[in-house]
Write a protein that holds these residues in place. Structure first.
Motif, PDB file in Angstrom:
ATOM      1  N   GLU A 144      -2.237   1.328 -24.728  1.00 57.62           N
ATOM      2  CA  GLU A 144      -2.741   1.563 -23.153  1.00 57.62           C
ATOM      3  C   GLU A 144      -1.436   2.026 -22.652  1.00 57.62           C
ATOM      4  O   GLU A 144      -1.531   2.886 -21.790  1.00 57.62           O
ATOM      5  CB  GLU A 144      -3.288   0.169 -22.685  1.00 57.62           C
ATOM      6  CG  GLU A 144      -4.571  -0.174 -23.225  1.00 57.62           C
ATOM      7  CD  GLU A 144      -5.616   1.013 -23.274  1.00 57.62           C
ATOM      8  OE1 GLU A 144      -5.643   1.801 -22.307  1.00 57.62           O
ATOM      9  OE2 GLU A 144      -6.416   0.995 -24.333  1.00 57.62           O
TER      10      GLU A 144
ATOM     11  N   ARG B 165       1.594   2.102  -9.621  1.00 56.79           N
ATOM     12  CA  ARG B 165       0.621   3.093 -10.097  1.00 56.79           C
ATOM     13  C   ARG B 165       0.326   2.675 -11.694  1.00 56.79           C
ATOM     14  O   ARG B 165      -0.600   2.832 -12.120  1.00 56.79           O
ATOM     15  CB  ARG B 165       1.020   4.703  -9.765  1.00 56.79           C
ATOM     16  CG  ARG B 165       0.684   4.772  -8.286  1.00 56.79           C
ATOM     17  CD  ARG B 165       1.006   6.114  -8.076  1.00 56.79           C
ATOM     18  NE  ARG B 165       0.690   6.494  -6.724  1.00 56.79           N
ATOM     19  CZ  ARG B 165       1.099   7.571  -5.881  1.00 56.79           C
ATOM     20  NH1 ARG B 165       1.911   8.611  -6.752  1.00 56.79           N
ATOM     21  NH2 ARG B 165       1.065   7.605  -4.627  1.00 56.79           N
TER      22      ARG B 165
ATOM     23  N   ARG C 219       1.067   0.177 -13.468  1.00 59.78           N
ATOM     24  CA  ARG C 219       0.384  -1.260 -13.343  1.00 59.78           C
ATOM     25  C   ARG C 219      -1.074  -1.389 -13.269  1.00 59.78           C
ATOM     26  O   ARG C 219      -1.971  -1.741 -13.932  1.00 59.78           O
ATOM     27  CB  ARG C 219       1.034  -2.116 -12.603  1.00 59.78           C
ATOM     28  CG  ARG C 219       0.891  -3.596 -12.793  1.00 59.78           C
ATOM     29  CD  ARG C 219       1.695  -4.635 -12.134  1.00 59.78           C
ATOM     30  NE  ARG C 219       1.512  -4.427 -10.542  1.00 59.78           N
ATOM     31  CZ  ARG C 219       2.490  -4.331  -9.688  1.00 59.78           C
ATOM     32  NH1 ARG C 219       3.686  -4.528  -9.985  1.00 59.78           N
ATOM     33  NH2 ARG C 219       2.397  -4.086  -8.401  1.00 59.78           N
ATOM     34  N   GLU C 220      -1.304  -0.526 -12.069  1.00 56.80           N
ATOM     35  CA  GLU C 220      -2.685  -0.402 -11.705  1.00 56.80           C
ATOM     36  C   GLU C 220      -3.642   0.320 -12.584  1.00 56.80           C
ATOM     37  O   GLU C 220      -4.430  -0.105 -13.047  1.00 56.80           O
ATOM     38  CB  GLU C 220      -2.781   0.320 -10.298  1.00 56.80           C
ATOM     39  CG  GLU C 220      -2.564  -0.288  -9.008  1.00 56.80           C
ATOM     40  CD  GLU C 220      -3.157  -1.970  -9.111  1.00 56.80           C
ATOM     41  OE1 GLU C 220      -4.449  -1.837  -9.084  1.00 56.80           O
ATOM     42  OE2 GLU C 220      -2.452  -2.979  -8.965  1.00 56.80           O
ATOM     43  N   ALA C 221      -3.068   1.170 -13.234  1.00 58.07           N
ATOM     44  CA  ALA C 221      -3.604   2.053 -14.491  1.00 58.07           C
ATOM     45  C   ALA C 221      -4.043   1.118 -15.559  1.00 58.07           C
ATOM     46  O   ALA C 221      -5.067   1.189 -16.204  1.00 58.07           O
ATOM     47  CB  ALA C 221      -3.084   3.276 -14.635  1.00 58.07           C
TER      48      ALA C 221
ATOM     49  N   ARG D  33      -4.066  -2.105 -15.395  1.00 53.62           N
ATOM     50  CA  ARG D  33      -5.055  -3.081 -14.858  1.00 53.62           C
ATOM     51  C   ARG D  33      -6.463  -2.546 -15.119  1.00 53.62           C
ATOM     52  O   ARG D  33      -7.363  -3.462 -15.838  1.00 53.62           O
ATOM     53  CB  ARG D  33      -4.681  -3.742 -13.660  1.00 53.62           C
ATOM     54  CG  ARG D  33      -5.661  -4.779 -12.866  1.00 53.62           C
ATOM     55  CD  ARG D  33      -5.491  -5.039 -11.499  1.00 53.62           C
ATOM     56  NE  ARG D  33      -4.163  -5.104 -11.001  1.00 53.62           N
ATOM     57  CZ  ARG D  33      -3.123  -5.617 -11.057  1.00 53.62           C
ATOM     58  NH1 ARG D  33      -3.228  -6.959 -11.148  1.00 53.62           N
ATOM     59  NH2 ARG D  33      -2.119  -5.369 -10.467  1.00 53.62           N
ATOM     60  N   LYS D  34      -6.709  -1.372 -14.766  1.00 54.52           N
ATOM     61  CA  LYS D  34      -8.098  -0.797 -14.781  1.00 54.52           C
ATOM     62  C   LYS D  34      -8.315  -0.735 -16.294  1.00 54.52           C
ATOM     63  O   LYS D  34      -9.637  -1.072 -16.795  1.00 54.52           O
ATOM     64  CB  LYS D  34      -8.053   0.413 -14.131  1.00 54.52           C
ATOM     65  CG  LYS D  34      -8.328   0.611 -12.828  1.00 54.52           C
ATOM     66  CD  LYS D  34      -8.192   1.819 -12.260  1.00 54.52           C
ATOM     67  CE  LYS D  34      -8.003   1.611 -10.546  1.00 54.52           C
ATOM     68  NZ  LYS D  34      -7.829   2.903 -10.045  1.00 54.52           N
ATOM     69  N   LYS D  35      -7.598  -0.374 -17.474  1.00 53.30           N
ATOM     70  CA  LYS D  35      -7.838  -0.256 -18.702  1.00 53.30           C
ATOM     71  C   LYS D  35      -7.962  -1.415 -19.209  1.00 53.30           C
ATOM     72  O   LYS D  35      -9.046  -1.445 -20.377  1.00 53.30           O
ATOM     73  CB  LYS D  35      -6.758   0.649 -19.567  1.00 53.30           C
ATOM     74  CG  LYS D  35      -6.736   2.153 -18.981  1.00 53.30           C
ATOM     75  CD  LYS D  35      -5.792   2.894 -19.804  1.00 53.30           C
ATOM     76  CE  LYS D  35      -5.768   4.342 -19.396  1.00 53.30           C
ATOM     77  NZ  LYS D  35      -5.005   4.935 -20.334  1.00 53.30           N
TER      78      LYS D  35
ATOM     79  N   GLY E 239      -8.846  -4.284 -17.824  1.00 56.30           N
ATOM     80  CA  GLY E 239     -10.065  -5.088 -17.530  1.00 56.30           C
ATOM     81  C   GLY E 239      -9.607  -6.564 -17.160  1.00 56.30           C
ATOM     82  O   GLY E 239      -8.470  -6.943 -16.863  1.00 56.30           O
ATOM     83  N   ASP E 240     -10.382  -7.687 -17.685  1.00 53.34           N
ATOM     84  CA  ASP E 240     -10.181  -8.892 -17.238  1.00 53.34           C
ATOM     85  C   ASP E 240      -9.735  -9.722 -18.447  1.00 53.34           C
ATOM     86  O   ASP E 240     -10.166 -10.661 -18.731  1.00 53.34           O
ATOM     87  CB  ASP E 240     -11.570  -9.518 -17.070  1.00 53.34           C
ATOM     88  CG  ASP E 240     -12.294  -8.941 -15.368  1.00 53.34           C
ATOM     89  OD1 ASP E 240     -11.538  -8.613 -14.706  1.00 53.34           O
ATOM     90  OD2 ASP E 240     -13.423  -8.759 -15.548  1.00 53.34           O
TER      91      ASP E 240
END
Length: 187
Positions: free
Chosen positions: A133, A175, A177-179, A181-183, A185-186
């Motif tokens: 990722e 940005r 880290r956010e990308a 986080r989205k990839k 998921g949980d």
């Protein structure tokens, strides 16, 4: 450490090649790790590492001794890795099917050195997934995330390596880290 490195650099500037070998020994692992994490390929990381030290040696007279040598060599390696990423177009992926086989992918071509306990396998799979990722991030975010979270460098050091203001570094880390986080998921 900085005083020792400055002494070694002065020796190199005087033409002492053995002193440069000391610098290589001090920084080769870190430079390789940065290159590997940027490129995801051991051979390319070795090439970039060697090129980084070659460039450092040929340009040692332009090195400013008031700055950290590690920052200078990491910047060279990071820039070389980014240049390689820009030029690189993958011809195949490890997930691709191997022609003439029954649904074997290129991962199946790697020999296992030893059987790992289940927990280690899960951990390794998670690390590989996260690394994959990270490899999908745009190079500008990838380099900032790798230098911050995998190499554990300060914002100031990252700023110097990437030749960017600290606020820009913070933005790229955020940005990236956010990308991720989205990839991810949980997980």
């Amino acid at each position: 450490m900085d005083a020792v490195v400055k002494r070694i650099v002065r020796e190199v500037k005087r033409g002492n090649q053995e002193a440069f070998a000391e610098l290589v020994e001090l920084y080769k692992d870190k430079v390789y790790h940065i290159a590997y994490r940027m490129l995801g390929n051991a051979h390319e990381a070795q090439d970039v590492s060697q090129e980084a030290f070659l460039r450092a040696y040929t340009n040692i007279h332009s090195y400013d001794e008031n700055r950290k040598f590690s920052t200078w060599i990491f910047r060279i390696a990071t820039n070389l890795a980014i240049d390689r990423l820009r030029k690189k177009k993958p011809d195949f992926h490890l997930e691709d099917k191997v022609g003439g086989t029954e649904n074997l992918d290129y991962y199946s071509q790697f020999a296992s050195e030893e059987a790992l306990p289940e927990e280690q396998v899960v951990k390794l799979e998670m690390q590989e997934w996260i690394q994959q990722e990270i490899m999908q991030l745009p190079p500008k975010y990838r380099s900032a995330v790798i230098l911050k979270y995998l190499e554990d460098l300060s914002l100031k050091e990252i700023s110097e390596i990437l030749n960017l203001p600290v606020p820009t570094v913070k933005t790229r880390i955020h940005r990236g880290r956010e990308a991720l986080r989205k990839k991810l998921g949980d997980v």
